[in-house]
Design a protein around this motif. Sequence first.
Motif, PDB file in Angstrom:
ATOM      1  N   PRO A  54       0.910  -0.868   0.293  1.00 14.78           N
ATOM      2  CA  PRO A  54      -0.268  -0.218  -0.229  1.00 14.78           C
ATOM      3  C   PRO A  54       0.687   1.561  -0.477  1.00 14.78           C
ATOM      4  O   PRO A  54       1.771   1.024   0.462  1.00 14.78           O
ATOM      5  N   SER A  55       0.519   1.628  -1.158  1.00 20.76           N
ATOM      6  CA  SER A  55       1.009   3.175  -0.708  1.00 20.76           C
ATOM      7  C   SER A  55       0.851   4.531   0.439  1.00 20.76           C
ATOM      8  O   SER A  55      -0.366   4.879   0.763  1.00 20.76           O
ATOM      9  N   VAL A  56       1.399   4.758   1.133  1.00 25.50           N
ATOM     10  CA  VAL A  56       2.096   5.172   2.351  1.00 25.50           C
ATOM     11  C   VAL A  56       2.486   6.596   2.555  1.00 25.50           C
ATOM     12  O   VAL A  56       3.057   6.794   2.405  1.00 25.50           O
ATOM     13  N   ALA A  57       1.405   7.516   2.929  1.00 23.93           N
ATOM     14  CA  ALA A  57       1.631   9.030   2.463  1.00 23.93           C
ATOM     15  C   ALA A  57       2.674   9.372   3.998  1.00 23.93           C
ATOM     16  O   ALA A  57       2.382   8.717   4.300  1.00 23.93           O
ATOM     17  N   PRO A  58       3.724   9.965   3.374  1.00 28.10           N
ATOM     18  CA  PRO A  58       4.532   9.901   4.261  1.00 28.10           C
ATOM     19  C   PRO A  58       4.307  11.132   5.147  1.00 28.10           C
ATOM     20  O   PRO A  58       3.324  12.030   5.390  1.00 28.10           O
ATOM     21  N   LEU A  59       4.147  11.048   6.928  1.00 29.61           N
ATOM     22  CA  LEU A  59       3.213  11.710   8.014  1.00 29.61           C
ATOM     23  C   LEU A  59       4.564  13.403   7.807  1.00 29.61           C
ATOM     24  O   LEU A  59       5.599  13.035   7.617  1.00 29.61           O
ATOM     25  N   PRO A  60       3.659  14.347   8.288  1.00 24.22           N
ATOM     26  CA  PRO A  60       3.708  15.233   8.221  1.00 24.22           C
ATOM     27  C   PRO A  60       5.051  15.783   9.035  1.00 24.22           C
ATOM     28  O   PRO A  60       4.800  15.171   9.688  1.00 24.22           O
ATOM     29  N   GLN A  61       6.426  15.800   9.285  1.00 25.60           N
ATOM     30  CA  GLN A  61       7.203  15.973  10.688  1.00 25.60           C
ATOM     31  C   GLN A  61       6.237  17.602  11.205  1.00 25.60           C
ATOM     32  O   GLN A  61       5.702  18.285  10.963  1.00 25.60           O
ATOM     33  N   GLN A  62       6.689  17.053  12.134  1.00 23.42           N
ATOM     34  CA  GLN A  62       5.971  18.186  13.334  1.00 23.42           C
ATOM     35  C   GLN A  62       6.581  18.704  14.258  1.00 23.42           C
ATOM     36  O   GLN A  62       8.214  18.145  14.184  1.00 23.42           O
ATOM     37  N   ASP A  63       6.280  19.946  14.243  1.00 25.79           N
ATOM     38  CA  ASP A  63       7.355  21.023  15.498  1.00 25.79           C
ATOM     39  C   ASP A  63       7.522  19.890  16.852  1.00 25.79           C
ATOM     40  O   ASP A  63       6.659  20.094  17.459  1.00 25.79           O
ATOM     41  N   LEU A  64       9.086  19.714  17.125  1.00 28.40           N
ATOM     42  CA  LEU A  64       8.518  19.284  18.883  1.00 28.40           C
ATOM     43  C   LEU A  64       9.458  20.113  19.830  1.00 28.40           C
ATOM     44  O   LEU A  64       9.795  19.894  20.037  1.00 28.40           O
ATOM     45  N   THR A  65       9.807  21.642  19.425  1.00 25.11           N
ATOM     46  CA  THR A  65      10.705  22.166  20.515  1.00 25.11           C
ATOM     47  C   THR A  65       9.658  22.747  21.471  1.00 25.11           C
ATOM     48  O   THR A  65      10.661  22.665  22.879  1.00 25.11           O
ATOM     49  N   PHE A  66       8.381  22.457  21.310  1.00 22.16           N
ATOM     50  CA  PHE A  66       8.007  22.466  22.770  1.00 22.16           C
ATOM     51  C   PHE A  66       7.928  21.652  23.286  1.00 22.16           C
ATOM     52  O   PHE A  66       8.403  22.038  24.648  1.00 22.16           O
ATOM     53  N   PHE A  67       8.407  19.950  23.025  1.00 25.17           N
ATOM     54  CA  PHE A  67       8.564  19.393  24.267  1.00 25.17           C
ATOM     55  C   PHE A  67      10.355  19.335  24.647  1.00 25.17           C
ATOM     56  O   PHE A  67      10.739  19.240  26.151  1.00 25.17           O
ATOM     57  N   GLY A  68      11.521  20.588  24.244  1.00 22.77           N
ATOM     58  CA  GLY A  68      12.636  20.483  24.708  1.00 22.77           C
ATOM     59  C   GLY A  68      12.200  21.452  25.904  1.00 22.77           C
ATOM     60  O   GLY A  68      13.164  21.617  26.914  1.00 22.77           O
ATOM     61  N   LYS A  69      11.317  22.033  26.026  1.00 25.77           N
ATOM     62  CA  LYS A  69      11.041  22.874  27.334  1.00 25.77           C
ATOM     63  C   LYS A  69      10.176  22.310  28.473  1.00 25.77           C
ATOM     64  O   LYS A  69      10.470  22.491  29.643  1.00 25.77           O
ATOM     65  N   ILE A  70       9.883  21.239  28.451  1.00 25.02           N
ATOM     66  CA  ILE A  70       9.446  20.337  29.510  1.00 25.02           C
ATOM     67  C   ILE A  70      10.969  19.447  30.535  1.00 25.02           C
ATOM     68  O   ILE A  70      11.713  19.032  29.878  1.00 25.02           O
ATOM     69  N   PRO A  71      10.782  20.352  31.605  1.00 23.98           N
ATOM     70  CA  PRO A  71      11.910  19.830  32.333  1.00 23.98           C
ATOM     71  C   PRO A  71      11.479  19.161  32.721  1.00 23.98           C
ATOM     72  O   PRO A  71      10.558  17.298  33.604  1.00 23.98           O
TER      73      PRO A  71
END
Length: 123
Positions: free
Chosen positions: A32-49
């Motif tokens: 099956p042709s699977v469309a690549p998932l869009p890249q998510q911006d994960l910079t928010f998670f970099g702020k979690i202590p």
Amino acid sequence: MSASLSDTEFDNLLNDTNLDLEAEATSSVVAPSVAPLPQQDLTFFGKIPVNVTLEVASTEISLRELMDVDISSVIALDKLAGAPLDVKVNGALFAKAEVVVVNGNYGLRIVELSGSSLSDLTK
């Protein structure tokens, strides 16, 4: 599909020794042709202590032994001197490291990553 087989056709199918089911199955399978998932911006998670700790070693002693501890007591641990120490993130093993001194403060030099993924650290 309601096609019916005669008894003769059914017997021929059962007795046919030239069936190559694996080749037929693999040739009819279409990936099956699977469309690549869009890249998510994960910079928010970099702020979690997160809590990073260095575990030198551990040992199990009896309560009696612990009650006998005073200022000059030595408790033997289960890790050899010079062995890499455990770096834990929120209590989960993340890496092995050695202690270094950076500008008069202790620091950690990572010598081996444990292979834990971020999902392992959230358990």
